[in-house]
Design a protein around this motif. Structure first.
Motif, PDB file in Angstrom:
ATOM      1  N   GLN A   1      -7.530   4.334   3.873  1.00  0.00           N
ATOM      2  CA  GLN A   1      -7.794   2.631   3.472  1.00  0.00           C
ATOM      3  C   GLN A   1      -9.165   2.231   4.540  1.00  0.00           C
ATOM      4  OE1 GLN A   1      -4.733   0.620   1.345  1.00  0.00           O
ATOM      5  NE2 GLN A   1      -3.289   2.756   1.783  1.00  0.00           N
TER       6      GLN A   1
ATOM      7  N   ASN B   1       1.043  -1.041   0.063  1.00  0.00           N
ATOM      8  CA  ASN B   1      -0.135  -0.102   0.087  1.00  0.00           C
ATOM      9  C   ASN B   1       0.949   1.235   0.118  1.00  0.00           C
ATOM     10  OD1 ASN B   1      -2.560  -1.204  -0.126  1.00  0.00           O
ATOM     11  ND2 ASN B   1      -2.405  -1.725   2.214  1.00  0.00           N
TER      12      ASN B   1
ATOM     13  N   LEU C   1      -2.454   4.586   4.779  1.00  0.00           N
ATOM     14  CA  LEU C   1      -2.769   3.404   5.407  1.00  0.00           C
ATOM     15  C   LEU C   1      -3.923   2.939   6.421  1.00  0.00           C
ATOM     16  CD1 LEU C   1      -0.136   1.185   7.053  1.00  0.00           C
ATOM     17  CD2 LEU C   1      -1.240   0.981   4.755  1.00  0.00           C
TER      18      LEU C   1
END
Length: 301
Positions: free
Chosen positions: A158, A27, A155
């Motif tokens: 998301q 990611n 992160l």
């Protein structure tokens, strides 16, 4: 001093082995890859500096050194009482008091939570770029999350409205809600008559869902526990007003001033977050603030 610029990985069987593909799998955004390559970031495999095309093996140790971040001068560091609930190398979670904004407005003169966080991080000689993950209205109290670097911020973004990042609120509302628990699923849009207000808008509004449950009933009013499934501006306040149970003290949406409390009785009291780096479950709680405790005792009689 904590260094939140280092990220360490042990290469597993299921991981991509080409360095660039591994980072994308984990990611890293295209801008973060660009910064690693061009703005001072470094990558080491088994203590040797490597480039994006390097092929790794199972069991290799990968160390990613993130580039330095230049703090924005839009947010001035200001000393203040910061109630820290949780902190590690990657996250900072604070309990915001009512009556203070999350971020500065264009004027940049008044103290906000972001100003205090920047001062706090600078005093600890940490990266003081502000990465606000969750914000609260000025007169809503409770838990706010800051990431300590852009990668952690990415992160968290998301997972923000997934089961890995759950936000729970307490609200004291007018009336007794029927049924006592349920889902409010009403689209929210900008009020055409006032840009700073939100309203239920079936044509232009965005999907908005709030789960509620009554946890205390008083003679006339009640306390609800709420879980946000989406994150719209003023979502809880608009949804509760729309079902006929505005929050006590919420003059903006109840259209009346309440002498028993000088702000909306709304508090973000709990977060359950799967830590984006360590993968441990964090269960964080902020106690009910004194003004809501007093209101509650008044309502109990």
């Amino acid at each position: 001093m904590q260094n939140n610029r280092f990220l360490k990985f042990i290469i597993q069987k299921t991981d991509k082995k080409i360095l660039r593909k591994f980072l994308i799998q984990h990611n890293f955004s295209s801008s973060q890859l660009h910064n690693l390559k061009n703005k001072g970031g470094k990558i080491y495999v088994n203590h040797k500096q490597r480039h994006f095309n390097f092929k790794m093996e199972i069991g290799d140790t990968l160390l990613v050194v993130l580039n330095d971040e230049e703090p924005s001068d839009l947010i001035e560091p200001m000393k203040g009482d910061l109630d820290v609930i949780f902190e590690d190398k990657y996250l900072l979670v604070v309990n915001k008091q009512p009556g203070i904004a999350s971020l500065p407005a264009k004027a940049r003169t008044s103290k906000t939570v972001a100003n205090m966080v920047k001062y706090y991080l600078q005093e600890k000689h940490e990266n003081s770029s502000i990465h606000l993950v969750t914000r609260l209205d000025r007169d809503t109290s409770g838990l706010m999350v800051f990431a300590k670097n852009s990668y952690t911020h990415s992160l968290l973004d998301q997972i923000l409205h997934s089961n890995d990042f759950q936000k729970f609120y307490l609200a004291i509302v007018y009336g007794k809600v029927t049924p006592s628990k349920g889902l409010i699923d009403l689209p929210i849009g900008i009020d055409p008559e006032a840009f700073y207000l939100r309203t239920i808008d079936y044509k232009l509004g965005k999907e908005s869902r709030t789960v509620y449950e009554t946890i205390e009933n008083y003679e006339k009013d009640s306390m609800l526990k709420l879980k946000l499934l989406t994150g719209r501006t003023h979502q809880i306040r608009v949804h509760l007003s729309a079902i006929g149970h505005p929050i006590i003290g919420d003059e903006m949406y109840s259209l009346k001033k309440d002498p028993r409390i000088n702000r909306q009785a709304l508090h973000c009291y709990q977060l359950q977050i799967v830590h984006p780096v360590t993968k441990k479950l964090l269960k964080l709680t902020a106690p009910i603030p004194p003004d809501m405790v007093l209101l509650r005792s008044v309502l109990k009689g």
